[in-house]
Design a protein around this motif. Structure first.
Motif, mmCIF file in Angstrom:
data_model
loop_
_atom_site.group_PDB
_atom_site.id
_atom_site.type_symbol
_atom_site.label_atom_id
_atom_site.label_comp_id
_atom_site.label_asym_id
_atom_site.label_seq_id
_atom_site.Cartn_x
_atom_site.Cartn_y
_atom_site.Cartn_z
ATOM 1 N N ALA A 11 11.736 15.240 -18.928
ATOM 2 C CA ALA A 11 11.568 15.625 -17.523
ATOM 3 C C ALA A 11 11.864 17.107 -17.413
ATOM 4 O O ALA A 11 12.834 17.600 -17.994
ATOM 5 C CB ALA A 11 12.502 14.828 -16.620
ATOM 6 N N VAL A 12 11.016 17.819 -16.660
ATOM 7 C CA VAL A 12 11.204 19.253 -16.450
ATOM 8 C C VAL A 12 11.607 19.489 -14.998
ATOM 9 O O VAL A 12 10.927 19.029 -14.076
ATOM 10 C CB VAL A 12 9.924 20.041 -16.779
ATOM 11 C CG1 VAL A 12 10.118 21.532 -16.490
ATOM 12 C CG2 VAL A 12 9.535 19.836 -18.238
ATOM 13 N N GLU A 66 15.092 17.662 -19.765
ATOM 14 C CA GLU A 66 15.980 16.538 -20.035
ATOM 15 C C GLU A 66 15.270 15.446 -20.823
ATOM 16 O O GLU A 66 14.058 15.260 -20.703
ATOM 17 C CB GLU A 66 16.508 15.941 -18.727
ATOM 18 C CG GLU A 66 17.436 16.861 -17.951
ATOM 19 C CD GLU A 66 18.045 16.181 -16.738
ATOM 20 O OE1 GLU A 66 19.223 16.457 -16.451
ATOM 21 O OE2 GLU A 66 17.351 15.381 -16.077
ATOM 22 N N CYS A 67 16.052 14.712 -21.610
ATOM 23 C CA CYS A 67 15.537 13.533 -22.289
ATOM 24 C C CYS A 67 16.599 12.443 -22.241
ATOM 25 O O CYS A 67 17.715 12.672 -21.784
ATOM 26 C CB CYS A 67 15.133 13.843 -23.733
ATOM 27 S SG CYS A 67 16.529 14.191 -24.831
ATOM 28 N N ALA A 117 14.074 10.979 -8.865
ATOM 29 C CA ALA A 117 12.897 10.197 -9.242
ATOM 30 C C ALA A 117 12.450 10.518 -10.662
ATOM 31 O O ALA A 117 12.022 9.620 -11.411
ATOM 32 C CB ALA A 117 11.758 10.445 -8.257
ATOM 33 N N LEU A 118 12.533 11.788 -11.052
ATOM 34 C CA LEU A 118 12.180 12.163 -12.421
ATOM 35 C C LEU A 118 13.145 11.530 -13.416
ATOM 36 O O LEU A 118 12.743 11.049 -14.484
ATOM 37 C CB LEU A 118 12.181 13.679 -12.574
ATOM 38 C CG LEU A 118 10.968 14.426 -12.011
ATOM 39 C CD1 LEU A 118 11.254 15.919 -11.922
ATOM 40 C CD2 LEU A 118 9.737 14.170 -12.865
ATOM 41 N N ARG A 119 14.428 11.530 -13.089
ATOM 42 C CA ARG A 119 15.407 10.905 -13.975
ATOM 43 C C ARG A 119 15.201 9.397 -14.047
ATOM 44 O O ARG A 119 15.345 8.795 -15.128
ATOM 45 C CB ARG A 119 16.816 11.233 -13.497
ATOM 46 C CG ARG A 119 17.255 12.653 -13.837
ATOM 47 C CD ARG A 119 18.643 12.952 -13.334
ATOM 48 N NE ARG A 119 19.191 14.165 -13.949
ATOM 49 C CZ ARG A 119 20.346 14.712 -13.614
ATOM 50 N NH1 ARG A 119 21.089 14.158 -12.659
ATOM 51 N NH2 ARG A 119 20.777 15.805 -14.222
ATOM 52 N N ASP A 120 14.851 8.766 -12.929
ATOM 53 C CA ASP A 120 14.582 7.326 -12.951
ATOM 54 C C ASP A 120 13.398 7.015 -13.861
ATOM 55 O O ASP A 120 13.425 6.045 -14.627
ATOM 56 C CB ASP A 120 14.297 6.817 -11.538
ATOM 57 C CG ASP A 120 15.545 6.765 -10.663
ATOM 58 O OD1 ASP A 120 16.665 6.842 -11.218
ATOM 59 O OD2 ASP A 120 15.396 6.656 -9.430
ATOM 60 N N ALA A 121 12.343 7.838 -13.770
ATOM 61 C CA ALA A 121 11.173 7.637 -14.623
ATOM 62 C C ALA A 121 11.547 7.813 -16.089
ATOM 63 O O ALA A 121 11.048 7.091 -16.974
ATOM 64 C CB ALA A 121 10.068 8.624 -14.233
ATOM 65 N N LEU A 122 12.435 8.750 -16.366
ATOM 66 C CA LEU A 122 12.899 8.988 -17.727
ATOM 67 C C LEU A 122 13.663 7.776 -18.258
ATOM 68 O O LEU A 122 13.413 7.285 -19.367
ATOM 69 C CB LEU A 122 13.786 10.232 -17.734
ATOM 70 C CG LEU A 122 14.261 10.807 -19.068
ATOM 71 C CD1 LEU A 122 13.085 11.259 -19.914
ATOM 72 C CD2 LEU A 122 15.209 11.986 -18.809
#
Length: 324
Positions: free
Chosen positions: A89-90, A215-216, A76-81
């Motif tokens: 994202a951390v 991550e970015c 979910a964090l990667r999807d938001a990114l």
């Protein structure tokens, strides 16, 4: 694949636009992300804000292994990114799948906290002091298998929940003890509640445990360079790269009963990288343990050689067949 609609940020924009850091909503996740945000504010001289993202792992009560392991906290964090909802994202690095995600770059691995596991037990007891039959909670097959391998006669039970929920199961008398990562307790100021820090000879941590991953998006090269210069620690990155390479070559997921720990020490001819790893059957009855050494700049090679030796000893069989 999720397509990103975000426009790459140029250097001239960085001082004007707040940097949005995606985080899970738990106390530990927010604390970790705020530590990263504080370092970025100081290093980059720009506003940094946290953006909470809810993951499947946060809303489901099912065992992590049944949902694909700790990687459910990452997607979910990667999807938001990738959508452009956040700029960074951390994650807890141990939660990251070992295969790459298209469109996402690991910009930085900050200095690592102590990666060891700890026990929080009733009456200040250690594992060895707990009577046979005592209930010990963990949501990790790696910890459960290594606890069983110690032969202490403990009743290991599966649990979920944040740090506070797990410790409360001990203080309420529901469990006799829980096993947690020391790094998490340290980051939220509760490390004094641990009644024992487990020696890696007893309990090897998860690959990447104690480290964070920032991550970015891959198209944000300027931002990635900024974050790397501000946060990245070469020694930590080398250590966790070796650990995660072992996991990757063994084709084991984040929830597999595999432990690994890499350390860098001064040798006769410069820094040396030493890696220890274990793969266990799920009941802890059988284990393959190996170690390897090399140089930090050959972290991938050291991990590959170690994993290859473990495969020759049947490690893949142990981790691919859950014992009923």
């Amino acid at each position: 694949m999720t397509e990103t609609t975000a426009t790459p940020t140029t250097p001239s924009q960085t001082a004007e636009v707040p940097l949005r850091v995606g985080t899970r909503a738990s106390l530990l996740a927010r604390t970790q992300s705020e530590q990263v945000a504080a370092l970025l504010r100081e290093a980059l001289g720009r506003e940094v804000v946290l953006v909470e993202v809810t993951t499947e792992g946060d809303i489901s009560a099912a065992p992590l292994a049944s949902m694909g392991g700790a990687g459910v906290f990452v997607s979910a964090l990667r999807d938001a990114l990738l959508r452009g909802d956040v700029d960074l994202a951390v994650h807890s690095l141990k939660d990251l799948p070992t295969y790459p995600q298209e469109g996402v770059t690991l910009a930085a691995v900050p200095p690592r906290e102590d990666p060891r596991d700890v026990v929080v037990a009733r009456d200040g007891l250690t594992l060895g002091e707990l009577p046979a039959g005592s209930t010990v909670g963990t949501g990790s097959p790696r910890r459960a298998a290594q606890l069983a391998a110690l032969g202490l006669g403990l009743d290991v039970v599966d649990i979920r929940g944040n740090v506070d929920t797990r410790i409360r199961k001990v203080t309420s008398g529901e469990l006799d003890a829980v096993v947690l990562a020391r790094a998490g307790l340290a980051r939220i100021g509760r490390v004094d509640e641990a009644t024992e820090v487990l020696d890696p000879l007893q309990m090897l941590p998860a690959p990447g445990q104690g480290a964070l991953a920032v991550e970015c998006r891959s198209d944000e090269e300027f931002l990635a360079d900024q974050v790397r210069l501000a946060l990245d620690d070469d020694r930590t990155r080398a250590a966790v790269t070796a650990e995660r390479t072992v996991l990757n070559v063994l084709e084991a997921g984040c929830s597999a009963p595999v432990g690994a720990l890499a350390e860098i020490a001064e040798g006769d001819h410069g820094d040396e990288l030493w890696v220890r790893a274990v793969a266990l059957s799920y009941d802890g009855a059988v284990a393959v343990r190996r170690s390897a050494t090399g140089t930090p700049d050959d972290a991938v090679g050291v991990g590959q050689r170690l994993a290859a030796e473990m495969l020759e000893e049947g490690a893949d069989t142990l981790i691919s067949e859950r014992v009923s």
